[in-house]
Design a protein around this motif. Structure first.
Motif, mmCIF file in Angstrom:
data_model
loop_
_atom_site.group_PDB
_atom_site.id
_atom_site.type_symbol
_atom_site.label_atom_id
_atom_site.label_comp_id
_atom_site.label_asym_id
_atom_site.label_seq_id
_atom_site.Cartn_x
_atom_site.Cartn_y
_atom_site.Cartn_z
ATOM 1 N N THR A 293 29.716 -6.596 53.673
ATOM 2 C CA THR A 293 29.181 -6.126 52.396
ATOM 3 C C THR A 293 27.748 -5.621 52.538
ATOM 4 N N SER A 294 27.410 -4.601 51.735
ATOM 5 C CA SER A 294 26.050 -4.042 51.689
ATOM 6 C C SER A 294 25.498 -4.265 50.290
ATOM 7 N N CYS A 295 24.303 -4.854 50.204
ATOM 8 C CA CYS A 295 23.830 -5.351 48.926
ATOM 9 C C CYS A 295 22.393 -4.946 48.593
ATOM 10 N N PRO A 296 22.200 -3.865 47.826
ATOM 11 C CA PRO A 296 20.884 -3.647 47.229
ATOM 12 C C PRO A 296 20.719 -4.642 46.080
ATOM 13 N N GLU A 297 19.570 -5.300 46.014
ATOM 14 C CA GLU A 297 19.350 -6.351 45.019
ATOM 15 C C GLU A 297 18.164 -5.977 44.129
ATOM 16 N N PRO A 298 18.420 -5.282 43.015
ATOM 17 C CA PRO A 298 17.326 -4.851 42.136
ATOM 18 C C PRO A 298 16.855 -5.963 41.196
ATOM 19 N N TYR A 299 15.577 -6.278 41.255
ATOM 20 C CA TYR A 299 14.965 -7.307 40.409
ATOM 21 C C TYR A 299 14.324 -6.659 39.178
ATOM 22 N N ILE A 300 14.409 -7.362 38.048
ATOM 23 C CA ILE A 300 13.662 -6.980 36.851
ATOM 24 C C ILE A 300 12.976 -8.226 36.298
ATOM 25 N N HIS A 301 11.953 -8.024 35.468
ATOM 26 C CA HIS A 301 11.245 -9.133 34.833
ATOM 27 C C HIS A 301 11.733 -9.269 33.401
ATOM 28 N N ILE A 302 11.938 -10.513 32.958
ATOM 29 C CA ILE A 302 12.298 -10.764 31.565
ATOM 30 C C ILE A 302 11.422 -11.877 31.016
ATOM 31 N N SER A 303 11.166 -11.821 29.719
ATOM 32 C CA SER A 303 10.369 -12.866 29.081
ATOM 33 C C SER A 303 10.716 -12.942 27.601
ATOM 34 N N ALA A 304 10.538 -14.138 27.038
ATOM 35 C CA ALA A 304 10.768 -14.348 25.607
ATOM 36 C C ALA A 304 9.975 -15.563 25.159
ATOM 37 N N LYS A 305 9.189 -15.393 24.135
ATOM 38 C CA LYS A 305 8.460 -16.508 23.554
ATOM 39 C C LYS A 305 9.396 -17.299 22.642
ATOM 40 N N PRO A 306 9.047 -18.534 22.283
ATOM 41 C CA PRO A 306 9.902 -19.319 21.398
ATOM 42 C C PRO A 306 10.295 -18.538 20.137
ATOM 43 N N GLY A 307 11.595 -18.515 19.861
ATOM 44 C CA GLY A 307 12.115 -17.788 18.699
ATOM 45 C C GLY A 307 12.445 -16.335 18.968
ATOM 46 N N GLN A 308 11.993 -15.793 20.098
ATOM 47 C CA GLN A 308 12.250 -14.397 20.420
ATOM 48 C C GLN A 308 13.554 -14.227 21.198
ATOM 49 N N GLU A 309 14.082 -12.996 21.132
ATOM 50 C CA GLU A 309 15.284 -12.635 21.885
ATOM 51 C C GLU A 309 15.008 -11.356 22.671
ATOM 52 N N THR A 310 15.418 -11.317 23.918
ATOM 53 C CA THR A 310 15.260 -10.126 24.742
ATOM 54 C C THR A 310 16.630 -9.663 25.222
ATOM 55 N N LYS A 311 16.777 -8.331 25.378
ATOM 56 C CA LYS A 311 18.068 -7.769 25.769
ATOM 57 C C LYS A 311 17.877 -6.766 26.896
ATOM 58 N N TRP A 312 18.895 -6.639 27.757
ATOM 59 C CA TRP A 312 18.882 -5.640 28.818
ATOM 60 C C TRP A 312 20.311 -5.367 29.271
ATOM 61 N N ASN A 313 20.528 -4.160 29.821
ATOM 62 C CA ASN A 313 21.855 -3.756 30.276
ATOM 63 C C ASN A 313 21.809 -3.233 31.710
ATOM 64 N N VAL A 314 22.922 -3.415 32.410
ATOM 65 C CA VAL A 314 23.137 -2.799 33.716
ATOM 66 C C VAL A 314 24.483 -2.088 33.650
ATOM 67 N N ASN A 315 24.498 -0.824 34.084
ATOM 68 C CA ASN A 315 25.699 -0.002 33.968
ATOM 69 C C ASN A 315 26.245 0.357 35.350
ATOM 70 N N TYR A 316 27.570 0.264 35.504
ATOM 71 C CA TYR A 316 28.255 0.634 36.746
ATOM 72 C C TYR A 316 29.218 1.773 36.464
ATOM 73 N N GLU A 317 28.958 2.911 37.089
ATOM 74 C CA GLU A 317 29.816 4.089 36.928
ATOM 75 C C GLU A 317 30.550 4.328 38.246
ATOM 76 N N PHE A 318 31.874 4.214 38.223
ATOM 77 C CA PHE A 318 32.689 4.370 39.422
ATOM 78 C C PHE A 318 33.177 5.805 39.525
ATOM 79 N N TYR A 319 33.239 6.334 40.755
ATOM 80 C CA TYR A 319 33.604 7.740 40.897
ATOM 81 C C TYR A 319 34.222 7.995 42.268
ATOM 82 N N THR A 320 34.819 9.181 42.396
ATOM 83 C CA THR A 320 35.325 9.672 43.674
ATOM 84 C C THR A 320 34.666 11.008 43.932
ATOM 85 N N PHE A 321 34.620 11.424 45.204
ATOM 86 C CA PHE A 321 33.944 12.676 45.523
ATOM 87 C C PHE A 321 34.609 13.330 46.726
#
Length: 321
Positions: A293-321
């Motif tokens: 297996t080959s694994c790029p590992e992308p890191y992101i930072h997340i934070s939320a203070k008490p009572g707060q909500e944070t959201k984020w998405n990661v999208n995978y688009e599969f294709y042939t060429f």
């Protein structure tokens, strides 16, 4: 040659054992993609380790006759730190360095864990789970939503929701995340996806390439010998064999905008690929590979203070060429 033959036999044995056991799971489809997901279960789940988030394990995903995930590791134990498959994620532990031996720390998507001694954090250590929180799962035809609720006496608390959703009529899988801070402490951490891809079960060799939207460079084990960075692409100079080390603690070249969270993994032999995009800027970009297996590992930072909500998405688009 004998070593490779023995390794192949062990992999086949492990896969055979895996097929016999039925783990809690769900199947989803949008008519374009068919996928299988393993579900969190503290007694019978496929993965019960303490490194990765228990939600969103994808042991198989197929598109146009191509397969994208599978059992890459020949060793299996439900509590082994990397006995897991698919686009799996890990959150950096909360308050590990502040905790004393015998005290607890938190890993989102896993629970409240016990720090056994004064050693530095190690993802391979099987820390004791003191409180695994509560998991709920909502299964639908084309998506599965996982919710993990945790309340820790030290002040951490959260409702973590992760949905794996197939986009209607498209070869796309979206990982939708939300984290609501229900405790009294600020939550500030990093998370990354390990991306254990096995496109058409191709061994890690010259047929696999990783493409970025920026000129990439990297240093570390195997860089410049086994794997090469040239312009926007990582390519292999030869097959990765058992015993090789391919690892960079931080690829360079990306900027401060989310547009650089755009990574392609392709099998040029079978003409199948996947494009990975995120809606947060990259904090760090680790790279690791072994013979399967080959694994790029992308890191992101997340934070939320008490009572707060944070959201984020990661999208995978599969294709042939």
């Amino acid at each position: 040659m004998k070593r490779i033959t023995l390794l192949f036999a062990l992999i086949c044995l492990a896969i055979s054992a895996f097929r016999v056991i039925e783990f809690p799971q769900a199947e989803i489809s949008n008519g374009v993609i068919n996928a299988k997901l393993f579900l969190p279960d503290s007694a019978n789940g496929y993965y019960r380790g303490v490194r990765f988030d228990w939600a969103g394990q994808v042991p198989s995903l197929e598109y146009k006759g191509h397969s994208y995930f599978g059992q890459w590791n020949s060793t299996y134990d439900p509590k082994l730190h990397d006995a897991i498959m698919g686009p799996v994620e890990e959150f950096v532990a909360l308050d590990f360095d502040k905790a004393k031996a015998g005290e607890t720390f938190v890993k989102i998507g896993v629970g409240v864990l016990v720090k056994p001694d004064d050693k530095k954090y190690s993802f391979a250590t099987n820390y004791e789970i003191k409180d695994g929180g509560k998991w709920t799962v909502d299964k639908k035809k084309d998506q599965v939503t996982f919710t993990h609720t945790l309340k820790d006496p030290t002040g951490y608390g959260y409702v973590y929701t992760k949905t794996l959703k197939l986009v209607k009529g498209k070869p796309e899988l979206v990982l939708e995340h939300s984290l609501k801070n229900t405790g009294s402490k600020d939550i500030a951490t990093s998370t990354y996806n390990h991306n254990f891809f096995m496109i058409d079960k191709e061994p890690t060799n010259e047929n696999i390439r990783i493409v970025f939207p920026f000129t990439v460079s990297g240093e570390g084990a195997g860089f410049g010998t086994i794997i090469n960075a040239k312009e926007k692409t990582l390519t292999y100079a030869r097959p990765v064999v058992p015993g090789d080390q391919v690892f960079s603690s931080g690829l360079k070249g990306f900027g401060p905008n989310a547009k650089d969270y755009d990574i392609r993994i392709e099998n040029i032999k079978t003409s199948a690929g996947v494009r990975i995009t995120g809606d947060r800027p990259l904090e760090k970009l680790v790279y690791w590979a072994n013979s399967t297996t080959s694994c790029p590992e992308p890191y992101i930072h997340i934070s939320a203070k008490p009572g707060q909500e944070t959201k984020w998405n990661v999208n995978y688009e599969f294709y042939t060429f």
